[in-house]
Design an enzyme around this catalytic site. Sequence first.
Site, PDB file in Angstrom:
ATOM      1  N   CYS A 361       0.837  -1.198   0.000  1.00  0.00           N
ATOM      2  CA  CYS A 361       0.000   0.000   0.000  1.00  0.00           C
ATOM      3  C   CYS A 361       0.872   1.248   0.000  1.00  0.00           C
ATOM      4  O   CYS A 361       1.338   1.693   1.056  1.00  0.00           O
ATOM      5  CB  CYS A 361      -0.940  -0.005   1.209  1.00  0.00           C
ATOM      6  SG  CYS A 361      -2.009   1.447   1.305  1.00  0.00           S
ATOM      7  N   CYS A 364      -0.571   4.185   1.965  1.00  0.00           N
ATOM      8  CA  CYS A 364      -0.500   4.016   3.419  1.00  0.00           C
ATOM      9  C   CYS A 364       0.893   4.347   3.955  1.00  0.00           C
ATOM     10  O   CYS A 364       1.040   5.071   4.932  1.00  0.00           O
ATOM     11  CB  CYS A 364      -0.842   2.577   3.815  1.00  0.00           C
ATOM     12  SG  CYS A 364      -2.503   2.035   3.409  1.00  0.00           S
ATOM     13  N   ASP A 365       1.909   3.795   3.307  1.00  0.00           N
ATOM     14  CA  ASP A 365       3.246   3.794   3.884  1.00  0.00           C
ATOM     15  C   ASP A 365       4.246   4.688   3.148  1.00  0.00           C
ATOM     16  O   ASP A 365       5.387   4.821   3.579  1.00  0.00           O
ATOM     17  CB  ASP A 365       3.796   2.360   3.912  1.00  0.00           C
ATOM     18  CG  ASP A 365       2.902   1.408   4.680  1.00  0.00           C
ATOM     19  OD1 ASP A 365       2.210   1.882   5.601  1.00  0.00           O
ATOM     20  OD2 ASP A 365       2.881   0.215   4.357  1.00  0.00           O
TER      21      ASP A 365
END
Length: 538
Positions: A361, A364-365
């Site tokens: 992701c 996300c990261d």
Amino acid sequence: MPEATEQLLSEDTKTSLRNSFKVLQDKVVIELFTKDGLNDQYNEFTRMLLRALANLSDKIEVNFNTIGDERSAKHQITHSPTVLLSPERYKIRYTGAPIGEEGRSFVQTILRLSLGESTLSPRSKSKLADLKDRREIQVFVTPSCPYCPGEVMNAFKAAIERPDLISAECIEVTENLDLARQVNLGGVPMTLVNGVGVAKGLQSEDSFIESLLSMKKLPERQLSPEPQKTLQETDIVVVGAGPAGLTAAIYAERSGLKTIVLEKSVTGGQVRLTPVVENWPGIKSVPGARLMEMITEQARQYTQIRENSPVEEIKIGRKIEVVTSEGTYLARAVILAMGADHMKLSIPGEDRFSGRGVSFCATCDGFLYKGKNVVVVGGGNSALTDALYLAGAGASVTLVHRRRELRAEKRLTDMFARTGSTVLLNTTLEEVLGEENVKTVRLKDLATGNIRTMPTDAVFVAVGEKPNSDLAREIGVQVDGENYIKADRNMRTNIPRVYAAGDITGGVRQIVTAVGTGAVAAVSAFEDLGDPYWKKSA
């Protein structure tokens, strides 16, 4: 300043919040702690946000404090901004501004605090009632992570249920990199209990309560089975809350069929992780998360959506039984819209470093690797979209693809070429290496067979998808050679009263086709339940 405050929230957002705040009962006191020179832009945003919320309801009181004063010492506050919610009754705080995706958890928490109700299941409440020792929960998040608010709400619900023993803190990583480094953060959401890392990723409520009580890392835990305690009848159960599932629910309810949507994680599916959607008719460009918020908001006007409710089993009988950890649903029909998940590389080190440098992701990261070296594996649209996002976030990107040319749309490949990033074609990733976190990868040149080692701080995998069809196959639903569900033009499967929609059926896996098949599945279910084709003579 008043003018700037008014501009922070759109008129539609203010109207929606006013309607939500009509149910507020007890006053919610929100205290903001800031220090000049530390995250000034986030401090100012939070001041504006809190003033705007206080203007929408007389049940919201906001107080402003300075780090270093008596109150900040009392609550041991050192990071700016920090937000406490009803601190005289509960131990709930945001370390960092409640921005991006966490705006959802912030509003939901205000509502729960005012009503004095955690909304945990009776099963979870019973388990927490037996808690004897203190628990300090920390959830690390980023503003763009769609899974983070669900885990934050798990923590805050527990803190509301047992304010005597449980404290909960949401830590926004981009504003508090020092705290992220202390726990060796490699991905979000990450949850710690009393300093012990118990989970990476969004947990179901059952898993969260188990980790809270045991304080053991997730692989070491096993959920103790308990009998089902609830039974609910409905017309249709939709499994999955992506574009297909939500559309199916809207059409089913509009047809007069009582519908429940069960989602193992959070609404939105993979679209929520897409930074920008540029092929949704009528909208030139929209963030994937925003598009799914609009669809979800519309669906909630019609149907119940139960997030963090994974389906464990489906049984076909006179009624179709859909079994979850919280109970069983008896339905006349079921629509399977579980979508597809990211495929893994299945190479050494991939699982070991998951959450510690290996990620699926980018949204996300990605921020965690600003100014660092990252490898993106894949050559399709998803891989190029991730690579563009990471390059835009300030990472130095190397794209690795096993074929001789990229498979992505020309528009994406042209955009990526303009970033000046490195592309390694005809190359495979053989192994991920490191100690606590990813340090290097082993690459193989398929033309020469040569293997070399390259340093990197992270690996983002985007090599395709696999359908989440296990539940379907267990009940005898026919699938093709790649395990995608076989469905006819009416989205019927080979089993009467079982329909399928969206990416789980293969074919053209796009948002527009997902919503189209969702609508068709719902209409077919409505027609078939009224005039069962399986009961007609040949």
